[in-house]
Scaffold this active site. Structure first.
Site, PDB file in Angstrom:
ATOM      1  N   HIS A   1      12.848  25.507  35.280  1.00 60.90           N
ATOM      2  CA  HIS A   1      12.950  25.129  33.863  1.00 60.90           C
ATOM      3  C   HIS A   1      12.759  25.593  32.589  1.00 60.90           C
ATOM      4  CE1 HIS A   1      16.510  22.198  36.022  1.00 60.90           C
ATOM      5  NE2 HIS A   1      15.487  22.510  36.662  1.00 60.90           N
TER       6      HIS A   1
ATOM      7  N   LYS B   1      18.310  18.247  19.651  1.00 56.81           N
ATOM      8  CA  LYS B   1      17.999  18.617  20.977  1.00 56.81           C
ATOM      9  C   LYS B   1      16.012  18.127  20.171  1.00 56.81           C
ATOM     10  CE  LYS B   1      19.032  23.490  20.039  1.00 56.81           C
ATOM     11  NZ  LYS B   1      18.906  23.572  21.315  1.00 56.81           N
ATOM     12  N   ARG B   2      15.792  17.956  21.849  1.00 56.43           N
ATOM     13  CA  ARG B   2      13.940  18.102  21.125  1.00 56.43           C
ATOM     14  C   ARG B   2      12.494  18.626  19.955  1.00 56.43           C
ATOM     15  NH1 ARG B   2      11.509  13.893  25.274  1.00 56.43           N
ATOM     16  NH2 ARG B   2       9.875  14.657  23.605  1.00 56.43           N
TER      17      ARG B   2
ATOM     18  N   LYS C   1      12.291  25.405  19.412  1.00 50.65           N
ATOM     19  CA  LYS C   1      13.256  25.193  19.231  1.00 50.65           C
ATOM     20  C   LYS C   1      13.360  25.487  17.027  1.00 50.65           C
ATOM     21  CE  LYS C   1      14.018  22.007  23.022  1.00 50.65           C
ATOM     22  NZ  LYS C   1      14.907  22.337  23.320  1.00 50.65           N
TER      23      LYS C   1
ATOM     24  N   THR D   1      21.397  23.462  26.827  1.00 55.21           N
ATOM     25  CA  THR D   1      22.953  22.675  27.241  1.00 55.21           C
ATOM     26  C   THR D   1      23.903  22.160  26.028  1.00 55.21           C
ATOM     27  OG1 THR D   1      21.689  20.875  28.331  1.00 55.21           O
ATOM     28  CG2 THR D   1      22.395  22.324  29.915  1.00 55.21           C
TER      29      THR D   1
ATOM     30  N   LYS E   1      27.610  22.360  25.238  1.00 55.81           N
ATOM     31  CA  LYS E   1      28.399  21.309  24.216  1.00 55.81           C
ATOM     32  C   LYS E   1      28.875  21.186  23.278  1.00 55.81           C
ATOM     33  CE  LYS E   1      25.465  18.358  26.732  1.00 55.81           C
ATOM     34  NZ  LYS E   1      23.938  17.557  26.709  1.00 55.81           N
TER      35      LYS E   1
END
Ligand code: NBG
Length: 822
Positions: free
Chosen positions: A370, A559-560, A565, A667, A671
């Site tokens: 992952h 998100k985290r 990110k 993911t 969404k």
């Protein structure tokens, strides 16, 4: 027509009958549970009663499902994951049972509201982020497709911490999710399993010359399963998620005559045991070298695999055929010890020859990677591993010894290869390597991610056995993320394509492509988006005390919080826009509300500083009347599954801006897409496939460095953050504001960017990112075109349902087939 009327009448009658029955059960359940009348119950008691009533419709099918699986003896899969981020279950269970409407009406008869009842349920937060949520979507899809597949995880007493923002800083509060009990679990003490740690293991030579394993003085921990039913969508399937709890041994309360010292030891043992399943590690992608994590991993694996084998034998099946009947999936490296544990059971307890046991193990096990973040590829020091798991260490060592014979055979005189492929290397046990060597399949979670695994991260293993590598692009359950979270949109889709078949076959969402030019449809779509934006605005009003305008662009990154990110780039861009508004009279922009949400690992300093910066910027900008509300910034506290259900449907713009190559899939991107947001992203993870699905750049906005450019910079070391700073005025202006007092003191972030040489290329991508926002605003103004893009995102999101993903796993990795439950 007459016949249809008759059918409708019959249906209505059945519905009324069902409701009567439901009402009776509901009242009875309240009486049994609380000894009181419905109208005397607290809101939480109402919730518990509704859940208990729903369970009555679940358990019959659960029993039937288990019976059918045992009789039919078809192959089954067990999905091992150290995290399952389920969120709430009541709503999705009612939806899957097909009784949501009836329950709603029954509650109304008592002047109770189902939607308020939903709010009483705590989130099951047994996960950090994407990895744990993926596991939750997967078990939902397995049940929906009648696949015999179960989850296996840990029943943490405390899930992921609750995030509070205090003076702009993240504060972590323990998530005591079990305080009112967990309505959906079934404790099964009779199915407890002993898990052994410590002690001495060695082979003893017997008189006849054979070797026998001796394992002396192990410390035994009792693993007690708590089973959670996983309800299939409008079918009779009910699978099982088994959560393990660590408890003291059965004879613990036998105090007898103990000395003071023995009592003390006993207490120490109890404390240790109870600590094993106390906390979920609040870290989703950094290596945490703490021994407790390894203890948790083995605890999960040993309890899980032992119980599978025990059940397998109980149903009368032949251990030699185990690999044909059972698949075990390792979700990331945390459960990689499944390889060694299955070997231990087959060799030590079932007396199989090593070679046969090995063939069975390899046949049974498959592994998903992952992340390529190097710090997340787990390795354990031998001097920690060996004393804790002496027998398991012997087995890993033997697996490695045999494996290296093959490797040396294949690459004679090439010790570099031996190094790269060795499971135990430089006194470290490499979990990913164990998972690969001990399994038959390795997959990545998006095309580009799988390619990077093959080319770089796992290249040596790929070269050794290319055929075991495959891609399974992630997915999300459209039942929760579209039908549940955005029912108005689901209704509009039903009405527009004139069918509800897409509920079961999400790929049929593509029928919506016929409507994307249809103005009345687009107007309705627009109205629904507005409704969802109003709902989010109301949430923000309530929780943040802030007014935001549903007519502004809702631009969202949830998100985290992690450097790769690049939430930092997002907030820096907002600082840049604000600066322009204040200083450049020719600059104008469309009113935009920027939302952030996400948790930082408690020890992750830069992530926490990023949160502090976002809140500092919000504080300043939101209170500056001179910009006439052109920008608002919102930090949504405690982002998780349930808040996500409010957030995703409300987005116009989906921020997916990781440094290319770093986000394995993502993911959240799916969404957002499924709810009609336009992706503003880099070519990373599943963004690449989202872009292809929506027909290219016309329906998403892509910017920034490509993965190969990023990897090339890393390889050549030719990037210079200082150079960017010196030559890019936009970047310099914003960075100087970190320290000049505009927002307080953020020397930390300034230093981070320059001293760490901007490891995630924020400065390098900055201008491209700003241009991408300009492009978004241009498009947003062309309303028809924008809405058409939004519709095309929805219409082409069916391939990102986890139903598609799970079908691929079932066919290509697990070789399992649907089983009809009568
Ligand atoms: C995460 C990745 C995401 C991916 C999810 C699910 C970990 C270790 N990895 O990109 O960062 O979508 O896994 O596959 O949490």
């Amino acid at each position: 027509m007459a016949r249809e009327n008759k059918e409708q009448k019959q249906k209505n009658r059945e519905f009324e009958q069902f409701k009567e029955n439901l009402k009776l059960r509901f009242v009875n359940t309240a009486h049994v549970m609380w000894g009181r009348d419905i109208k005397e119950l607290t809101e939480n008691e109402v919730y518990q009663t509704v859940a208990a009533t729903a369970k009555q419709y679940i358990t019959d099918n659960w029993i039937k499902t288990n019976k059918t699986y045992a009789e039919r003896q078809e192959k089954q899969v067990y999905y091992f994951s150290i995290e399952f981020l389920l969120g709430r279950l009541l709503k999705s269970n009612l939806m899957n049972l097909g009784i949501e409407e009836a329950v709603k009406e029954v509650l109304e008869d008592f002047h109770l509201s189902l939607s308020e009842t939903f709010e009483e349920e705590p989130d099951v937060g047994l996960g950090n982020g994407g990895l744990g949520r993926l596991a939750a979507c997967f078990i939902d899809s397995m049940a929906a497709h009648r696949l015999p597949g179960h989850g296996c995880s840990i029943r943490y007493q405390y899930g992921l911490f609750e995030q509070k923002i205090v003076d702009g800083n993240q504060v972590e509060i323990p998530d005591n999710w079990l305080k009112n009990g967990f309505a959906w679990e079934y404790r099964k003490p009779d199915k407890a399993i002993d898990v052994k740690f410590n002690g001495n293991a060695y082979m003893k030579k017997m008189e006849d010359g054979s070797l026998k394993l001796v394992y002396e003085n192990p410390m035994t921990v009792m693993a007690v399963p708590y089973d959670v039913p996983i309800v299939g969508y409008h079918n009779n399937t009910v699978n099982t998620l088994r959560l393990w709890n660590a408890e003291v041994n059965r004879d613990f309360s036998d105090y007898g005559m103990l000395t003071q010292e023995q009592l003390r030891q006993k207490q120490e043992y109890r404390n240790f045991v109870e600590s094993i399943t106390q906390f979920l590690y609040p870290d989703d992608s950094t290596y945490d070298g703490r021994r407790m994590r390894l203890i948790q991993e083995y605890f999960l694996v040993s309890a899980g695999v032992q119980s599978i084998v025990r059940h397998y034998k109980k149903t009368g099946m032949d251990i030699h055929e185990f690999g044909q009947k059972i698949a075990i999936h390792i979700n990331d490296t945390h459960p990689a010890l499944c390889v060694a544990e299955l070997m231990r059971i087959l060799v030590d307890e079932e007396d199989l020859e090593w070679n046969e046991a090995w063939a069975i193990t390899k046949n049974t096990i498959a592994y998903t990677n992952h992340t390529i973040m190097p710090e997340a590829l787990e390795k354990w020091p031998v001097d920690m591993f060996k004393p804790l798991l002496p027998r398991i260490y012997m087995i890993v060592d033997e697996i490695n010894r045999r494996w290296l014979i093959d490797v040396r055979d294949r690459y004679p005189n090439n010790e570099d290869k031996v190094h790269a492929l060795s499971i135990i290397q430089d006194n470290m046990v490499h979990m990913a390597r164990l998972a690969i060597v001990g399994g038959h399949s390795v997959n990545g979670v998006a095309k580009i991610h799988t390619q990077i695994l093959k080319d770089t991260t796992l290249h040596d293993f790929y070269e050794y056995n290319p055929r075991m590598f495959n891609n399974k692009t992630n997915g999300i359950t459209h039942r929760r993320w579209l039908m549940g979270a955005n029912p108005e949109l689901a209704d509009l889709i039903d009405a527009t394509i004139g069918s509800r078949r897409w509920h079961r076959h999400p790929e049929q969402l593509d029928l919506l492509n016929d409507a994307v030019e249809d103005k009345p449809f687009l107007e309705k779509l627009n109205a629904i988006k507005h409704l969802r934006k109003e709902a989010l605005a109301a949430y923000v009003k309530k929780h943040n005390g802030l007014e935001v305008d549903p007519d502004s662009i809702f631009d969202i990154q949830v998100k985290r919080i992690h450097s790769y990110k690049r939430q930092l780039m997002n907030i820096m861009h907002i600082m840049y826009q604000y600066h322009k508004l204040k200083t450049d009279p020719s600059f104008d922009m469309l009113p935009t509300t920027y939302f952030f949400g996400g948790k930082a690992a408690p020890g992750y300093y830069i992530a926490k500083e990023t949160i502090r910066l976002i809140n500092a910027v919000a504080e300043k900008i939101n209170n500056d009347a001179s910009i006439h509300g052109k920008i608002k910034v919102v930090f949504i506290e405690n982002f998780g599954v349930s808040i996500g259900e409010i957030v995703y449907p409300a987005a116009d713009v989906s921020e997916q801006i990781s440094t290319a190559s770093k986000e394995a899939s993502g993911t959240g991107n799916m969404k957002f897409m499924m709810n009609g947001a336009i992706t503003l992203g880099t070519l990373d993870g599943a963004n690449v496939e989202i872009r292809d699905a929506v027909g290219g750049d016309a329906n998403c906005v892509i910017f920034g460095l490509k993965a190969d450019e990023v990897l090339n910079y890393y390889a050549t070391g030719t990037y210079s953050a200082w150079n960017e700073y010196n030559t890019n005025e936009n970047v310099r202006t914003v960075m100087n504001q970190f320290t000049d007092g505009t927002y307080g003191n953020f020397q930390s972030l300034y230093d981070y960017l320059l001293k760490d040489n901007d490891e995630f290329f924020i400065l390098k991508d900055f201008n491209a990112y700003a241009d991408a926002h300009v492009e978004i605003m241009n498009r947003y103004q062309k309303r028809f075109q924008w809405l058409r893009s939004s519709a095309m995102n929805i219409a082409n999101s069916g391939g990102f349902s986890s139903d598609r993903t799970i079908d691929e796993y079932a066919k290509e990795i697990w070789q399992i087939k649907p089983v009809m439950i009568p």
